[in-house]
Design a protein around this motif. Structure first.
Motif, PDB file in Angstrom:
ATOM      1  N   MET A   1       0.889  -1.350  -0.318  1.00 33.10           N
ATOM      2  CA  MET A   1      -0.093  -0.447  -0.220  1.00 33.10           C
ATOM      3  C   MET A   1       0.834   1.545   0.136  1.00 33.10           C
ATOM      4  O   MET A   1       0.696   2.112  -0.692  1.00 33.10           O
ATOM      5  N   ILE A   2       2.266   1.326   0.994  1.00 27.58           N
ATOM      6  CA  ILE A   2       3.439   2.821   0.734  1.00 27.58           C
ATOM      7  C   ILE A   2       3.376   2.498  -0.626  1.00 27.58           C
ATOM      8  O   ILE A   2       3.495   3.798  -1.042  1.00 27.58           O
ATOM      9  N   GLN A   3       4.090   1.339  -1.541  1.00 27.35           N
ATOM     10  CA  GLN A   3       4.247   1.647  -2.325  1.00 27.35           C
ATOM     11  C   GLN A   3       2.974   2.119  -3.869  1.00 27.35           C
ATOM     12  O   GLN A   3       3.605   2.740  -4.867  1.00 27.35           O
ATOM     13  N   GLY A   4       2.281   1.242  -3.730  1.00 27.92           N
ATOM     14  CA  GLY A   4       1.069   1.906  -3.906  1.00 27.92           C
ATOM     15  C   GLY A   4       0.851   4.270  -4.302  1.00 27.92           C
ATOM     16  O   GLY A   4       0.635   4.629  -4.994  1.00 27.92           O
ATOM     17  N   THR A   5       0.589   4.435  -3.086  1.00 26.57           N
ATOM     18  CA  THR A   5       0.612   5.561  -3.208  1.00 26.57           C
ATOM     19  C   THR A   5       1.512   6.355  -3.132  1.00 26.57           C
ATOM     20  O   THR A   5       0.861   7.591  -3.900  1.00 26.57           O
ATOM     21  N   VAL A   6       2.406   5.771  -2.968  1.00 26.05           N
ATOM     22  CA  VAL A   6       4.065   7.031  -3.305  1.00 26.05           C
ATOM     23  C   VAL A   6       4.035   7.268  -4.824  1.00 26.05           C
ATOM     24  O   VAL A   6       3.888   7.947  -5.411  1.00 26.05           O
ATOM     25  N   LEU A   7       3.570   5.515  -5.063  1.00 26.60           N
ATOM     26  CA  LEU A   7       3.771   5.695  -6.578  1.00 26.60           C
ATOM     27  C   LEU A   7       2.166   7.150  -7.787  1.00 26.60           C
ATOM     28  O   LEU A   7       2.213   7.684  -7.928  1.00 26.60           O
ATOM     29  N   PHE A   8       1.001   6.820  -6.635  1.00 24.09           N
ATOM     30  CA  PHE A   8       0.212   7.450  -7.518  1.00 24.09           C
ATOM     31  C   PHE A   8      -0.040   9.039  -6.751  1.00 24.09           C
ATOM     32  O   PHE A   8       0.058   9.522  -8.069  1.00 24.09           O
ATOM     33  N   GLY A   9       1.305   9.137  -6.133  1.00 25.33           N
ATOM     34  CA  GLY A   9       1.916  10.621  -5.463  1.00 25.33           C
ATOM     35  C   GLY A   9       2.311  11.185  -7.203  1.00 25.33           C
ATOM     36  O   GLY A   9       2.061  11.856  -7.468  1.00 25.33           O
ATOM     37  N   ALA A  10       3.446  10.120  -6.569  1.00 23.35           N
ATOM     38  CA  ALA A  10       4.433  10.755  -7.679  1.00 23.35           C
ATOM     39  C   ALA A  10       4.240  10.996  -9.633  1.00 23.35           C
ATOM     40  O   ALA A  10       4.207  11.938 -10.137  1.00 23.35           O
ATOM     41  N   PHE A  11       3.087  10.308  -9.876  1.00 28.68           N
ATOM     42  CA  PHE A  11       2.224  10.422 -11.048  1.00 28.68           C
ATOM     43  C   PHE A  11       1.541  11.503 -11.247  1.00 28.68           C
ATOM     44  O   PHE A  11       1.649  12.525 -12.309  1.00 28.68           O
ATOM     45  N   PHE A  12       0.810  11.831  -9.769  1.00 30.16           N
ATOM     46  CA  PHE A  12       0.448  12.874 -10.069  1.00 30.16           C
ATOM     47  C   PHE A  12       1.324  14.232 -10.257  1.00 30.16           C
ATOM     48  O   PHE A  12       1.037  15.623 -10.586  1.00 30.16           O
ATOM     49  N   ILE A  13       2.160  14.239  -9.733  1.00 36.50           N
ATOM     50  CA  ILE A  13       3.266  15.751  -9.493  1.00 36.50           C
ATOM     51  C   ILE A  13       4.158  15.386 -10.773  1.00 36.50           C
ATOM     52  O   ILE A  13       4.366  16.696 -11.743  1.00 36.50           O
ATOM     53  N   VAL A  14       4.700  14.582 -11.596  1.00 37.64           N
ATOM     54  CA  VAL A  14       4.991  14.582 -12.712  1.00 37.64           C
ATOM     55  C   VAL A  14       3.950  15.152 -13.795  1.00 37.64           C
ATOM     56  O   VAL A  14       4.422  15.932 -14.719  1.00 37.64           O
ATOM     57  N   MET A  15       2.730  14.611 -14.122  1.00 37.90           N
ATOM     58  CA  MET A  15       2.067  15.037 -14.233  1.00 37.90           C
ATOM     59  C   MET A  15       1.817  16.217 -14.664  1.00 37.90           C
ATOM     60  O   MET A  15       1.504  17.046 -15.450  1.00 37.90           O
ATOM     61  N   ALA A  16       1.823  16.566 -13.505  1.00 36.08           N
ATOM     62  CA  ALA A  16       0.792  17.801 -13.109  1.00 36.08           C
ATOM     63  C   ALA A  16       2.256  19.024 -13.617  1.00 36.08           C
ATOM     64  O   ALA A  16       1.887  19.896 -13.608  1.00 36.08           O
ATOM     65  N   ASN A  17       3.666  18.708 -13.412  1.00 30.45           N
ATOM     66  CA  ASN A  17       4.647  19.574 -13.894  1.00 30.45           C
ATOM     67  C   ASN A  17       4.844  19.907 -15.532  1.00 30.45           C
ATOM     68  O   ASN A  17       5.362  20.183 -15.984  1.00 30.45           O
ATOM     69  N   LEU A  18       4.253  18.742 -15.702  1.00 26.29           N
ATOM     70  CA  LEU A  18       4.111  18.041 -17.613  1.00 26.29           C
ATOM     71  C   LEU A  18       3.251  19.540 -17.690  1.00 26.29           C
ATOM     72  O   LEU A  18       3.275  20.484 -18.924  1.00 26.29           O
TER      73      LEU A  18
ATOM     74  N   ILE B   1       3.644  22.929 -20.379  1.00 31.95           N
ATOM     75  CA  ILE B   1       3.230  23.115 -21.536  1.00 31.95           C
ATOM     76  C   ILE B   1       2.477  24.326 -21.281  1.00 31.95           C
ATOM     77  O   ILE B   1       1.667  25.383 -22.349  1.00 31.95           O
ATOM     78  N   ALA B   2       1.484  25.151 -19.993  1.00 31.48           N
ATOM     79  CA  ALA B   2       0.447  25.757 -19.811  1.00 31.48           C
ATOM     80  C   ALA B   2       1.810  26.961 -20.221  1.00 31.48           C
ATOM     81  O   ALA B   2       1.363  28.414 -20.189  1.00 31.48           O
ATOM     82  N   TYR B   3       2.704  26.860 -20.001  1.00 33.59           N
ATOM     83  CA  TYR B   3       3.824  27.972 -20.124  1.00 33.59           C
ATOM     84  C   TYR B   3       3.615  28.440 -21.463  1.00 33.59           C
ATOM     85  O   TYR B   3       4.041  30.187 -21.638  1.00 33.59           O
ATOM     86  N   ALA B   4       3.585  27.614 -22.442  1.00 32.01           N
ATOM     87  CA  ALA B   4       4.324  27.872 -23.491  1.00 32.01           C
ATOM     88  C   ALA B   4       2.593  29.197 -24.038  1.00 32.01           C
ATOM     89  O   ALA B   4       3.089  29.643 -24.862  1.00 32.01           O
ATOM     90  N   PHE B   5       1.699  28.780 -23.429  1.00 30.47           N
ATOM     91  CA  PHE B   5       0.515  29.668 -23.964  1.00 30.47           C
ATOM     92  C   PHE B   5       0.346  30.860 -22.837  1.00 30.47           C
ATOM     93  O   PHE B   5       0.034  32.274 -23.601  1.00 30.47           O
ATOM     94  N   LEU B   6       0.953  31.217 -21.908  1.00 28.90           N
ATOM     95  CA  LEU B   6       0.882  32.331 -20.980  1.00 28.90           C
ATOM     96  C   LEU B   6       2.265  33.022 -21.418  1.00 28.90           C
ATOM     97  O   LEU B   6       1.421  34.334 -21.435  1.00 28.90           O
ATOM     98  N   ASP B   7       3.423  32.574 -21.925  1.00 29.34           N
ATOM     99  CA  ASP B   7       4.525  33.512 -22.019  1.00 29.34           C
ATOM    100  C   ASP B   7       4.991  33.399 -23.157  1.00 29.34           C
ATOM    101  O   ASP B   7       5.721  32.144 -23.836  1.00 29.34           O
TER     102      ASP B   7
END
Lengths: 578, 320
Positions: free
Chosen positions: B287-304, B308-314
């Motif tokens: 469960m620790i492994q699963g939740t950490v992976l999920f958290g990491a997934f959201f963080i890297v996707m949010a970064n992406l 991409i949003a930068y290109a539209f803003l700036d």
């Protein structure tokens, strides 16, 4: 929230009281069962009760359940052979069994007849037979289910060790007919086995239905359970909630439980302080897996006295001193540490006097053997006389132990491993101060509670000198369940060792071997009381607390405490205005 | 842009692999509870502990265990089974995800609206009583621990234990699918508590950026060209000053989707953060492994998404 692999005392999430004896219960036998101002014999039918919990069940499968909160639910959804009425905590009453266990063959055979007319809940719907009990106990011995106690109490059943690797069934468990189950034992320990038949592993499980789930590793039966008690679990969302509703196949004529409530909702994941306030100020709520935190105890004890109940949980807490590590292998050094320790200060770390009495030995109040071991005052040993500590006496013992200055002068650092979360972390820190008074140098590590046990204190090769956060709870009202796992030298094992001081005294071991076979109640109490005295005199640990649990309820709840489990008895608890 | 996104997605995969490996190593090689001993309970026969160890595959070298874990993850999207309740980790995470998303999305709306509004107002009303009051409030918001703020807000405003019975209290969360009105009312207090420190931080950040931007030459030029002050601020000032907030917002959303542990704990919202916390306290490694992976997934996707949003803003940012 007693929820760890061992029936060792666990820390409580930000609460000040001992939480949870797994199958634990009350202090003295035949106490009033009306604790919590509930009335055992009267109650109104109907309504929904909410049980507020900080954590989740450790296990819901009756083959695995081993902790107080598990039992709170199991005892109203399942019917083991014997069970505990609110008032009784010395001898369990027949539940699925039709009468008391018949002991024969000099204590080597136990025969139990089971009731007719008890049915499994849907989808099984059929009548329970003795073969279902046989299957339930056998499955508990398999690694897929992995029960924590059957090996201890059923280990003397003939053929137990060969199952399941060499045989399909345990040879010593037979079912001559659908209403009879017979246990044949290699040693005359029928009394202990008979008590163990009150634990949930003896609740029937239908083999034709459960085998496919038990074949998986780990077993998934918990997600598909059927029930024999007054309630069935209709919803279980781990860590969130569980809902119990009336079992349509439960026949009250076969049961002594009144089962007043229509529905019971376990709400999990609550902050203990917030939940306690909600209970005291709200409607139709009781505490589940936590004892009320210290500020709530203070508040309730003055303004809401009738909503709080202190129940002895028949557990002890102590600081284990490893008798195999220098200089703790010297009995005088151990006595010095005990003498120097301010046990009142240790108790304060958990909330003060309301959390229990300061221990002077190991068998807790109310349990047979307690008085024989010296009662509240103990057996008069000087190093346990002053609960606030006696530094002069401690220094005199240090001198006897080979330290002329009265303080430890060696260069060796002692490894002490304690909890990293409150209140255990505070206890460990206070103990560190006590040891420093005598000049001990410590390598003090603080780790999560589970890690403390399973990687350090339970593993002799970890060479931990001092375990400040250990303790034990009864399985049932027998001193053997308190003393044997924790101080029997023959029970020291490389993994999951619960003899933390690693006390291996031939006289103590021999006395235990003899006492296990004593069947007369008085003689048994005396024998185990004497063993407690012997152990205490050997100073393997600093005993500092006999736990009590503070259970709370809403004003509109007729709460009834189950003395055995030291928690609310949901089969007897009712609502004042359902 | 397409090539850039594909390249970034490949990096996401590599990053998640590294996160999973690191988590695995941390929990398997460093001291933690022994899962076999935990499952075996008190005084088990040592043979039983060994049987459990074998049956869970814990007797194998860590890299074999990791290989099996990754194989199941890649081929079957199987995150394993909880040691605690024998239920699939994936199932439990997906059951908890709606609560975490509800909490995060609502809090984001609150803190973006509050943070941006206060930030702009403070910047344009610089050194007035409004600015000073807002910034003092922001300092308090940043300094107040979420857990403490949660408890205080419950004791003050919860409908069951509060002094002023205004909002639904702890343990009142209802899924949106069950009752949207109750869902909304049960989350008002958690949203406000969770958003408080973020809003304060965003307000301070935007104020500082906007003050700096408003002294740029191109702002002066815009004013000289006769543009209205409102248009100068919103179109030329805020658009430029808000870019760092987008970066922060992306990361914060990612982190919170991985679980807002404290808020979920105080208000007993059954989200992923609470699940992760329980798993850690019980040494439930899958469960620790699963939740950490999920958290990491959201963080890297949010970064992406942020990049991409930068290109539209700036307009100066172009990916090729």
């Amino acid at each position: 929230m007693q929820r760890h692999a061992l029936r060792a005392l666990a820390p409580v999430v930000a609460v000040g009281l001992a939480v949870g004896a797994a199958a634990c219960g009350g202090g003295s036998s035949n106490k009033s069962g009306t604790s919590g101002n509930g009335n055992v014999t009267q109650g109104k039918k109907g309504g929904t009760l909410q049980v507020q919990a900080a954590g989740d069940f450790e296990h819901v499968d009756p083959g695995q359940a081993y902790y107080q909160f598990d039992y709170m639910m199991e005892f109203v959804t399942q019917r083991p052979l014997y069970n505990w009425k609110p008032n009784t905590n010395t001898v369990p009453d027949p539940d699925l069994a039709a009468g008391p266990p018949q002991v024969s063959n000099g204590g080597k055979t136990v025969t139990v007849k089971i009731k007719k007319g008890v049915k499994f809940s849907p989808p099984v719907n059929r009548e329970v037979t003795s073969k279902d009990v046989q299957y339930a106990i056998e499955r508990a011995a398999t690694p897929n289910v992995a029960n924590g106690y059957v090996g201890v109490y059923f280990g003397d059943v003939v053929g137990w060790k060969d199952f399941p690797k060499k045989t399909k069934h345990v040879a010593g468990i037979t079912t001559p007919d659908n209403q009879t189950i017979v246990f044949k034992l290699a040693r005359p320990v029928a009394g202990t086995l008979a008590q163990a038949l009150s634990l949930p592993a003896s609740a029937p499980v239908p083999p034709e239905y459960a085998k496919k789930y038990d074949a998986k590793n780990p077993s998934t039966y918990a997600q598909h359970m059927v029930f024999t008690g007054p309630y069935e679990m209709t919803t279980y969302q781990p860590g969130k909630k569980a809902v119990l509703k009336r079992n349509p196949n439960w026949d009250p004529k076969t049961d002594w439980r009144p089962a007043y409530l229509d529905q019971i909702i376990f709400s999990m994941g609550n902050d203990a302080t917030v939940a306690s306030r909600q209970i005291l100020g709200g409607q139709n709520q009781v505490s589940g897996d936590f004892g009320a935190p210290a500020p709530i105890v203070k508040q309730a004890s003055t303004s809401k006295k009738d909503q709080i109940t202190f129940t002895p949980s028949s557990g002890n807490r102590y600081v284990a001193l490893n008798t195999t590590i220098k200089p703790l292998d010297n009995i005088n050094v151990r006595k010095a540490i005990i003498a120097a320790t301010d046990r009142t200060a240790l108790r304060l770390t958990r909330g003060g006097p309301s959390v229990g009495d300061i221990a002077t030995h190991y068998i807790p109040p109310g349990m047979p053997g307690f008085e024989e071991a010296g009662g509240m005052a103990g057996s008069g040993l000087d190093f346990l006389k002053n609960p606030n500590g006696d530094l002069a006496l401690a220094q005199s013992y240090m001198k006897k132990g080979g330290f002329p200055s009265g303080k430890y002068t060696g260069s060796q650092k002692l490894l002490m491993v304690g909890d990293n979360a409150e209140p255990g972390s505070k206890t460990a820190q206070v103990m560190q101060q006590q040891l420093q008074k005598l000049g001990f140098k410590l390598n003090f590590r603080q780790v999560p509670h589970d890690t403390m046990y399973s990687k350090f204190c339970n593993v002799p090769k970890s060479k931990v000198a001092i375990c400040p956060n250990v303790g034990w709870l009864k399985d049932f009202e027998d001193a053997q369940t308190m003393m044997d796992p924790t101080f029997n030298g023959t029970a020291i094992v490389p993994v999951n060792n619960s003899n933390w001081p690693q006390l291996n005294d031939p006289k103590v071991n021999a006395a235990m071997k003899k006492a296990e076979l004593v069947t007369d109640a008085n003689a048994r109490a005396k024998a185990w009381g004497e063993i407690d005295k012997m152990v205490t005199a050997l100073a393997p640990a600093v005993p500092w607390l006999w736990d009590k649990q503070a259970n709370i309820r809403s004003a509109a709840v007729n709460g009834v405490i189950n003395q055995f489990n030291a928690s609310w008895d949901l089969a007897y608890t009712s609502l004042k205005n359902p | 842009m397409g090539t850039y996104i594909i390249r970034r997605l490949l990096w996401v995969v590599i990053l998640l692999f590294l996160v999973s490996l690191l988590t695995f190593i941390i929990f398997y090689l460093f001291p933690s509870a022994d899962p076999a001993a935990l499952r075996a309970g008190r005084q088990p026969n040592p043979a039983l502990v060994e049987q459990i160890r074998q049956s869970l595959g814990l007797d194998k070298p860590w890299y074999v265990q990791y290989g099996k874990y990754m194989k199941n993850l890649i081929l079957h999207f199987d995150l394993g089974t909880s040691y605690q309740n024998n239920i699939s980790v994936k199932t439990q995470i997906f059951q908890r995800l709606p609560a975490t998303i509800s909490l995060t999305v609502g809090a984001v709306v609150v803190w973006v609206v509050a943070g941006v509004s206060v930030g702009i107002l403070s910047a344009i009303k610089r050194r007035t009583w409004l600015d000073r009051t807002a910034m003092t409030g922001a300092l308090i918001g940043i300094s107040a621990p979420v857990y403490w703020l949660g408890l205080v807000s419950l004791y003050l405003f919860a409908s069951d234990i509060g002094k002023f019975k205004i909002f639904s209290g702890a343990n009142s969360y209802v899924p949106f699918s069950q009752d949207p009105a109750k869902w909304f009312s049960s989350l008002i207090l958690p949203w406000l508590v969770l958003a408080a420190s973020f809003a304060a931080f965003y307000a301070r950040l935007l104020r500082a950026n906007l003050l700096e931007t408003m002294s740029e030459d191109y702002i002066r030029t815009a004013r000289a060209k006769g543009l209205g002050e409102r248009r100068v601020i919103m179109r030329h000032g805020v658009r430029s000053a808000i870019t760092p907030l987008v970066t922060a917002l992306g990361l914060d959303i990612g982190i919170l989707l991985g679980g807002a542990i404290l808020t979920e704990s105080v208000f007993n919202i059954p989200g992923v953060g609470r699940l992760a916390y329980d798993a850690i306290t019980r040494s439930d490694l899958p469960m620790i492994q699963g939740t950490v992976l999920f958290g990491a997934f959201f963080i890297v996707m949010a970064n992406l998404v942020v990049d991409i949003a930068y290109a539209f803003l700036d307009p100066r940012v172009r990916y090729s």
